[in-house]
Design a protein around this motif. Structure first.
Motif, PDB file in Angstrom:
ATOM      1  N   ASP A 215       0.821  -1.213   0.000  1.00 34.67           N
ATOM      2  CA  ASP A 215       0.000   0.000   0.000  1.00 34.67           C
ATOM      3  C   ASP A 215       0.855   1.263   0.000  1.00 34.67           C
ATOM      4  O   ASP A 215       0.516   2.244  -0.659  1.00 34.67           O
ATOM      5  CB  ASP A 215      -0.951   0.004   1.198  1.00 34.67           C
ATOM      6  CG  ASP A 215      -2.105  -0.968   1.016  1.00 34.67           C
ATOM      7  OD1 ASP A 215      -2.304  -1.458  -0.111  1.00 34.67           O
ATOM      8  OD2 ASP A 215      -2.807  -1.220   2.009  1.00 34.67           O
ATOM      9  N   ILE A 216       1.955   1.252   0.730  1.00 33.97           N
ATOM     10  CA  ILE A 216       2.841   2.412   0.752  1.00 33.97           C
ATOM     11  C   ILE A 216       3.525   2.562  -0.596  1.00 33.97           C
ATOM     12  O   ILE A 216       3.572   3.656  -1.173  1.00 33.97           O
ATOM     13  CB  ILE A 216       3.877   2.294   1.894  1.00 33.97           C
ATOM     14  CG1 ILE A 216       3.176   2.418   3.243  1.00 33.97           C
ATOM     15  CG2 ILE A 216       4.964   3.357   1.757  1.00 33.97           C
ATOM     16  CD1 ILE A 216       4.070   2.068   4.430  1.00 33.97           C
ATOM     17  N   ARG A 217       4.039   1.468  -1.114  1.00 33.91           N
ATOM     18  CA  ARG A 217       4.769   1.514  -2.386  1.00 33.91           C
ATOM     19  C   ARG A 217       3.871   1.956  -3.534  1.00 33.91           C
ATOM     20  O   ARG A 217       4.271   2.756  -4.383  1.00 33.91           O
ATOM     21  CB  ARG A 217       5.367   0.143  -2.687  1.00 33.91           C
ATOM     22  CG  ARG A 217       6.263   0.151  -3.930  1.00 33.91           C
ATOM     23  CD  ARG A 217       6.708  -1.217  -4.309  1.00 33.91           C
ATOM     24  NE  ARG A 217       5.542  -1.959  -4.801  1.00 33.91           N
ATOM     25  CZ  ARG A 217       5.543  -3.249  -5.033  1.00 33.91           C
ATOM     26  NH1 ARG A 217       6.606  -3.965  -4.782  1.00 33.91           N
ATOM     27  NH2 ARG A 217       4.467  -3.846  -5.487  1.00 33.91           N
ATOM     28  N   ASP A 218       2.640   1.454  -3.567  1.00 34.62           N
ATOM     29  CA  ASP A 218       1.731   1.756  -4.673  1.00 34.62           C
ATOM     30  C   ASP A 218       0.909   3.014  -4.458  1.00 34.62           C
ATOM     31  O   ASP A 218       0.114   3.390  -5.315  1.00 34.62           O
ATOM     32  CB  ASP A 218       0.794   0.569  -4.907  1.00 34.62           C
ATOM     33  CG  ASP A 218       1.534  -0.694  -5.309  1.00 34.62           C
ATOM     34  OD1 ASP A 218       2.693  -0.580  -5.784  1.00 34.62           O
ATOM     35  OD2 ASP A 218       0.980  -1.792  -5.148  1.00 34.62           O
ATOM     36  N   GLY A 219       1.064   3.656  -3.291  1.00 30.54           N
ATOM     37  CA  GLY A 219       0.341   4.883  -3.011  1.00 30.54           C
ATOM     38  C   GLY A 219      -1.111   4.678  -2.646  1.00 30.54           C
ATOM     39  O   GLY A 219      -1.921   5.609  -2.716  1.00 30.54           O
TER      40      GLY A 219
ATOM     41  N   ALA B 241      -3.135   6.222   1.145  1.00 30.01           N
ATOM     42  CA  ALA B 241      -3.925   7.452   1.277  1.00 30.01           C
ATOM     43  C   ALA B 241      -5.424   7.173   1.127  1.00 30.01           C
ATOM     44  O   ALA B 241      -6.244   7.814   1.790  1.00 30.01           O
ATOM     45  CB  ALA B 241      -3.468   8.474   0.248  1.00 30.01           C
ATOM     46  N   ASN B 242      -5.776   6.227   0.262  1.00 25.21           N
ATOM     47  CA  ASN B 242      -7.191   5.884   0.083  1.00 25.21           C
ATOM     48  C   ASN B 242      -7.800   5.341   1.375  1.00 25.21           C
ATOM     49  O   ASN B 242      -8.942   5.647   1.715  1.00 25.21           O
ATOM     50  CB  ASN B 242      -7.356   4.832  -1.013  1.00 25.21           C
ATOM     51  CG  ASN B 242      -6.967   5.350  -2.369  1.00 25.21           C
ATOM     52  OD1 ASN B 242      -6.929   6.554  -2.600  1.00 25.21           O
ATOM     53  ND2 ASN B 242      -6.643   4.442  -3.270  1.00 25.21           N
TER      54      ASN B 242
END
Length: 183
Positions: free
Chosen positions: A84-88, A91-92
């Motif tokens: 989740d951090i790597r793919d951004g 934030a969602n």
């Protein structure tokens, strides 16, 4: 509270969707519980001498117990957090009406429940086959204390792995750090 039950359900459904991955890990878990007792029986013999005061039944009970506990408490939230951090995508989740750590916690509960439900028949067969080598607890109190201990263990392992996953904020490749932590 309903949202967390939905997250548990999503964990179960995700496990079903990734059947190959789940079956692989179930086989690994079952083999770990099934093979080690037979190795000890082969090494010591069914009626062999105790090792450091532990009988063959004590040793086999220990390894079966550890294997069963491992299946119930080990979770890997760092996998989801790093992705989740790597793919951004983090934030969602941060703007949704639940906490991110709560999402991962309940999602992992659902995933773990599914794995246990599928592997349970095989584990029962292993326990039946090895029943003469299993030492049962001497008190119902010990069995009763096991449930809260498993809940605490699951929570602690989850939190440790979550903290390890947060390294993805500072390192480009968080899986390398999590692999170092695991091994």
């Amino acid at each position: 509270m309903r949202k967390y039950f939905v997250l548990i359900r999503l964990g179960v459904l995700d496990s079903i969707a990734w059947r190959g991955n789940m079956i692989y890990w179930i086989i690994i878990d079952i083999l770990g519980v099934a093979i080690v007792p037979f190795l000890w029986i082969a090494v010591i013999g069914a009626g062999g001498k105790p090792i450091a005061g532990f009988s063959v039944a004590d040793i086999i009970t220990y390894f079966i117990g550890i294997g069963l506990i491992w299946q119930g408490v080990v979770t890997y939230p760092f996998w989801y957090l790093i992705l989740d951090i790597r793919d951004g995508l983090l934030a969602n989740d941060l703007v949704r009406p639940y906490s991110y750590i709560g999402k991962l916690f309940f999602y992992n509960i659902g995933s773990r429940m599914m794995r246990l439900m599928i592997s349970l028949p095989f584990l029962i067969i292993i326990l039946i086959v090895l029943r003469k080598f299993i030492v049962l607890p001497s008190s119902w109190l010990h069995i009763g204390m096991l449930i809260p201990a498993l809940i605490v263990a699951f929570t602690l392992i989850f939190l440790m792995h979550f903290v390890v996953g947060t390294v993805a904020f500072w390192f480009e490749e968080g899986f390398a750090v999590s692999s170092m932590f695991m091994y």
